[in-house]
Design a protein around this motif. Sequence first.
Motif, PDB file in Angstrom:
ATOM      1  N   ASN A 179       0.844  -1.189   0.000  1.00  0.00           N
ATOM      2  CA  ASN A 179       0.000   0.000   0.000  1.00  0.00           C
ATOM      3  C   ASN A 179       0.885   1.246   0.000  1.00  0.00           C
ATOM      4  O   ASN A 179       2.100   1.168   0.125  1.00  0.00           O
ATOM      5  CB  ASN A 179      -0.917  -0.014   1.224  1.00  0.00           C
ATOM      6  N   TYR A 180       0.253   2.406  -0.116  1.00  0.00           N
ATOM      7  CA  TYR A 180       0.978   3.670  -0.095  1.00  0.00           C
ATOM      8  C   TYR A 180       0.529   4.515   1.099  1.00  0.00           C
ATOM      9  O   TYR A 180      -0.645   4.555   1.436  1.00  0.00           O
ATOM     10  CB  TYR A 180       0.732   4.457  -1.393  1.00  0.00           C
ATOM     11  N   GLY A 181       1.504   5.187   1.719  1.00  0.00           N
ATOM     12  CA  GLY A 181       1.178   6.145   2.774  1.00  0.00           C
ATOM     13  C   GLY A 181       0.909   5.551   4.134  1.00  0.00           C
ATOM     14  O   GLY A 181       0.355   6.226   5.003  1.00  0.00           O
ATOM     15  N   CYS A 182       1.311   4.288   4.366  1.00  0.00           N
ATOM     16  CA  CYS A 182       1.094   3.670   5.675  1.00  0.00           C
ATOM     17  C   CYS A 182       1.965   4.340   6.735  1.00  0.00           C
ATOM     18  O   CYS A 182       3.089   4.799   6.453  1.00  0.00           O
ATOM     19  CB  CYS A 182       1.441   2.184   5.642  1.00  0.00           C
ATOM     20  N   LEU A 183       1.484   4.347   7.959  1.00  0.00           N
ATOM     21  CA  LEU A 183       2.259   4.866   9.082  1.00  0.00           C
ATOM     22  C   LEU A 183       3.619   4.178   9.160  1.00  0.00           C
ATOM     23  O   LEU A 183       4.643   4.819   9.434  1.00  0.00           O
ATOM     24  CB  LEU A 183       1.472   4.661  10.384  1.00  0.00           C
ATOM     25  N   GLU A 184       3.659   2.882   8.910  1.00  0.00           N
ATOM     26  CA  GLU A 184       4.899   2.120   8.989  1.00  0.00           C
ATOM     27  C   GLU A 184       5.963   2.635   8.011  1.00  0.00           C
ATOM     28  O   GLU A 184       7.163   2.551   8.285  1.00  0.00           O
ATOM     29  CB  GLU A 184       4.611   0.642   8.702  1.00  0.00           C
ATOM     30  N   ALA A 185       5.527   3.179   6.873  1.00  0.00           N
ATOM     31  CA  ALA A 185       6.466   3.676   5.873  1.00  0.00           C
ATOM     32  C   ALA A 185       7.133   4.974   6.305  1.00  0.00           C
ATOM     33  O   ALA A 185       8.095   5.420   5.664  1.00  0.00           O
ATOM     34  CB  ALA A 185       5.747   3.878   4.542  1.00  0.00           C
ATOM     35  N   TYR A 186       6.653   5.579   7.388  1.00  0.00           N
ATOM     36  CA  TYR A 186       7.187   6.860   7.849  1.00  0.00           C
ATOM     37  C   TYR A 186       7.834   6.809   9.227  1.00  0.00           C
ATOM     38  O   TYR A 186       8.709   7.615   9.528  1.00  0.00           O
ATOM     39  CB  TYR A 186       6.066   7.914   7.887  1.00  0.00           C
ATOM     40  N   ALA A 187       7.418   5.880  10.069  1.00  0.00           N
ATOM     41  CA  ALA A 187       7.870   5.929  11.462  1.00  0.00           C
ATOM     42  C   ALA A 187       8.452   4.620  11.974  1.00  0.00           C
ATOM     43  O   ALA A 187       8.773   4.522  13.160  1.00  0.00           O
ATOM     44  CB  ALA A 187       6.713   6.369  12.367  1.00  0.00           C
ATOM     45  N   SER A 188       8.620   3.624  11.122  1.00  0.00           N
ATOM     46  CA  SER A 188       9.264   2.382  11.560  1.00  0.00           C
ATOM     47  C   SER A 188      10.769   2.592  11.648  1.00  0.00           C
ATOM     48  O   SER A 188      11.312   3.590  11.159  1.00  0.00           O
ATOM     49  CB  SER A 188       8.959   1.254  10.576  1.00  0.00           C
ATOM     50  N   GLY A 189      11.457   1.624  12.249  1.00  0.00           N
ATOM     51  CA  GLY A 189      12.904   1.713  12.365  1.00  0.00           C
ATOM     52  C   GLY A 189      13.597   1.882  11.015  1.00  0.00           C
ATOM     53  O   GLY A 189      14.406   2.802  10.825  1.00  0.00           O
ATOM     54  N   PRO A 190      13.304   1.009  10.024  1.00  0.00           N
ATOM     55  CA  PRO A 190      13.957   1.153   8.723  1.00  0.00           C
ATOM     56  C   PRO A 190      13.660   2.472   8.031  1.00  0.00           C
ATOM     57  O   PRO A 190      14.533   3.034   7.362  1.00  0.00           O
ATOM     58  CB  PRO A 190      13.393  -0.031   7.926  1.00  0.00           C
TER      59      PRO A 190
END
Length: 326
Positions: A179-190
Amino acid sequence: MNWIVGVDIGGTNLVVGLVPEAGGDAVALRNRATRAERGIGAVVDDIVRLARGAIEEAGVDLVDVVGMGVGSPGPLDRATGVVSESPNLGWREVPLRALLRDRFDAPVALDNDANCAVYGEWWQGSGQGSESMFGVTVGTGIGGGWISDGRLQHGVSDAAGEIGHTTVAIDGRLCACGNYGCLEAYASGPSIANRARQGVAAGTDSVLLDLVDGDLDRITAVTVFEAAVSGDAFADRVVNEAARTLGVGVANIINLLNPEVVVLMGGVTRAGDHLLQPLRAEVRTRAFEVSAEACRIEPGTLVETAGVVGAAGLFLQARGAGLVTP
């Protein structure tokens, strides 16, 4: 005294310990590399070996061990005890509960690893005593779990609490889930590490390069947190950006569920107030005032043992619901 074996299966490490049935700290903790590429049989053997070693170390009689609670990554079916898919481990349709029951010769219950960590913090950690709590685990991915009236809420298909895959930007970054724009894509460790690498590679002045001896590939979220805490302006800016985005996710939780407490877990807690202050400020801006004022936002206290403690606690819930092997 009766005991439960708690097992936390991670993509990198296995952690096993003993937890009193009445609640308390995990004891006789043991861990080793997961090395899932060796196959499920080898992983199961390691878990059983670690469990037996912990029992021996603690001087506990086998008859006093009432069962084993296991936290595994990936979607799973608690009723059948099958891990449907775990990309980090390379597992698909693995009957993990039955395999462990056959090898350990005691009742076994299975749940998601993030659920276990969240339940651990509610049962014995930062959420102890609260009626409602949402836990957010921030690591390689972002997971979550929702506890209401003292029970973990699983949802109709055991998939509730996936806060990391809620959308915070409609046309945002591509997430590992597709998906696009998930919270994980902005605030996860990687994602935090990647943002830092990009800035350093572009010539931004930072101590990060010195911390990794010039090797950008060695920059991790923990490295960024350490640099921010030491006063590095660029690292602090990266952490601030992630914190504000995580604050958007937490504000959504608060507006939707009106919890008494939100607990943040994982390596993200190493950033301390560098993360918590901007996150709380973002929540105050975005959440309903009456809900935000009623909700505490706290770091987890069971830094190394939340998954083990929670897996043991959820064994008790699963036993009561008939979701353990006989």
